[in-house]
Scaffold this motif. Structure first.
Motif, PDB file in Angstrom:
ATOM      1  N   GLN A 135      -0.787  -2.321  -4.808  1.00  0.00           N
ATOM      2  CA  GLN A 135      -2.224  -2.267  -4.467  1.00  0.00           C
ATOM      3  C   GLN A 135      -2.708  -0.842  -4.221  1.00  0.00           C
ATOM      4  O   GLN A 135      -3.876  -0.635  -3.904  1.00  0.00           O
ATOM      5  CB  GLN A 135      -2.485  -3.100  -3.210  1.00  0.00           C
ATOM      6  CG  GLN A 135      -2.449  -4.602  -3.472  1.00  0.00           C
ATOM      7  CD  GLN A 135      -2.874  -5.389  -2.247  1.00  0.00           C
ATOM      8  OE1 GLN A 135      -3.650  -4.929  -1.429  1.00  0.00           O
ATOM      9  NE2 GLN A 135      -2.313  -6.577  -2.116  1.00  0.00           N
ATOM     10  N   HIS A 136      -1.816   0.147  -4.316  1.00  0.00           N
ATOM     11  CA  HIS A 136      -2.261   1.528  -4.084  1.00  0.00           C
ATOM     12  C   HIS A 136      -3.045   2.010  -5.302  1.00  0.00           C
ATOM     13  O   HIS A 136      -2.540   1.974  -6.418  1.00  0.00           O
ATOM     14  CB  HIS A 136      -1.060   2.440  -3.823  1.00  0.00           C
ATOM     15  CG  HIS A 136      -1.473   3.745  -3.220  1.00  0.00           C
ATOM     16  ND1 HIS A 136      -2.276   4.647  -3.885  1.00  0.00           N
ATOM     17  CD2 HIS A 136      -1.240   4.283  -2.001  1.00  0.00           C
ATOM     18  CE1 HIS A 136      -2.498   5.686  -3.103  1.00  0.00           C
ATOM     19  NE2 HIS A 136      -1.888   5.484  -1.947  1.00  0.00           N
ATOM     20  N   HIS A 193       0.813  -1.220   0.000  1.00  0.00           N
ATOM     21  CA  HIS A 193       0.000   0.000   0.000  1.00  0.00           C
ATOM     22  C   HIS A 193       0.846   1.269   0.000  1.00  0.00           C
ATOM     23  O   HIS A 193       0.329   2.358   0.250  1.00  0.00           O
ATOM     24  CB  HIS A 193      -0.954  -0.006   1.202  1.00  0.00           C
ATOM     25  CG  HIS A 193      -1.907  -1.159   1.172  1.00  0.00           C
ATOM     26  ND1 HIS A 193      -2.914  -1.266   0.240  1.00  0.00           N
ATOM     27  CD2 HIS A 193      -1.973  -2.291   1.919  1.00  0.00           C
ATOM     28  CE1 HIS A 193      -3.574  -2.401   0.422  1.00  0.00           C
ATOM     29  NE2 HIS A 193      -3.021  -3.049   1.445  1.00  0.00           N
TER      30      HIS A 193
END
Ligand SMILES: CCCCCCCCCC(=O)SCCNC(=O)CCNC(=O)[C@H](O)C(C)(C)COP(=O)(O)OP(=O)(O)OC[C@H]1O[C@@H](n2cnc3c(N)ncnc32)[C@H](O)[C@@H]1OP(=O)(O)O
Length: 214
Positions: A63-64, A56
């Motif tokens: 996945q950001h 993140h």
């Protein structure tokens, strides 16, 4: 009071780190006694991806949803290369990259150097010189290297070029990273994120590697 960094000590019992007077902060240029250690045995092989340290992360996390998703490649020595493609969502002035995002790209690349030493470290100081404007759709070609290590302090420098890896320099940066323990994150991070990260063996990959192999 304006224009100065205060030196208020943290209140007794506070879990916040005490502020240092500006005069006690270290510059980003390594001192004479700094050394250039060998690459760590765990360092990614030359030419391979350094890999995201946290899914993140705004700089490198896959996945950001809106992050820079940077990929960094290890060099032969204590150096890396990276690319940041400036999109329309990265504008500051019309058609031009926002300086803060260019700085983020430099911070991320400089931070990834620490994995060549297998050292978990956070940015203490980051200096950037914006040399020329970077238009949207440019690829910023970044080269970064460790310039010295002294105790917990890791010194590094980078430059970002446009128009190709050997094009004109658009941004230069120098940084001082400070090595920290896993507790830096577990004590200061938002509890739900820390719990999720520690529960998921893949989410907080690098920090967990240190926990298992300190
Ligand atoms: C799992 C791996 C994850 C990797 C993440 C990478 C993400 C990308 C990079 C980042 O953006 S990190 C996020 C931004 N950085 C931070 O949030 C750091 C916030 N600051 C702190 O947590 C503390 O201030 C810090 C850990 C940096 C230092 O606190 P410490 O209590 O551990 O150290 P201390 O204050 O004793 O200082 C140690 C030495 O560093 C020097 N120093 C500390 N902070 C400095 C500073 N800001 N500027 C210059 N020098 C600094 C300090 O002068 C001193 O030098 P000497 O040993 O010579 O006395």
């Amino acid at each position: 009071m304006t224009g100065s960094i205060t030196s208020q000590p943290a209140p007794k019992g506070s879990e916040q780190p005490a502020e240092r007077p500006a005069a006690q902060l270290s510059p980003t240029t390594p001192p004479q006694e700094a050394v250039l250690p060998p690459r760590a045995p765990e360092a990614p092989a030359p030419g391979t991806l350094v890999g995201s340290h946290y899914d993140h992360c705004f700089g490198c996390g896959p996945q950001h949803p809106a992050g820079l998703r940077m990929t960094v490649v290890a060099g032969e020595g204590l150096d890396v290369t990276a690319e940041f493609t400036v999109g329309a969502g990265h504008q500051g002035g019309p058609g031009l990259a926002h300086g803060g995002l260019l700085t983020t790209a430099m911070d991320e690349t400089l931070g990834s150097l620490n994995w060549l030493l297998h050292a978990a470290a956070v940015t203490g100081r980051l200096e950037t010189d914006f040399v020329r404007p970077v238009p949207v759709d440019s690829v910023l070609h970044i080269r970064a290297r460790i310039t010295g290590v002294h105790g917990r302090k890791i010194y590094s420098a980078a430059e970002g070029r446009i128009g190709g890896p050997d094009g004109p320099v658009a941004i230069r940066a120098q940084a001082l990273f400070i090595q920290v323990k896993l507790e830096h994150f577990t004590q200061h991070g938002r509890p739900e994120d820390i719990k999720k990260a520690l529960d998921d063996p893949d989410l907080f990959k690098r920090a967990r590697a240190f926990e298992v192999n300190p």
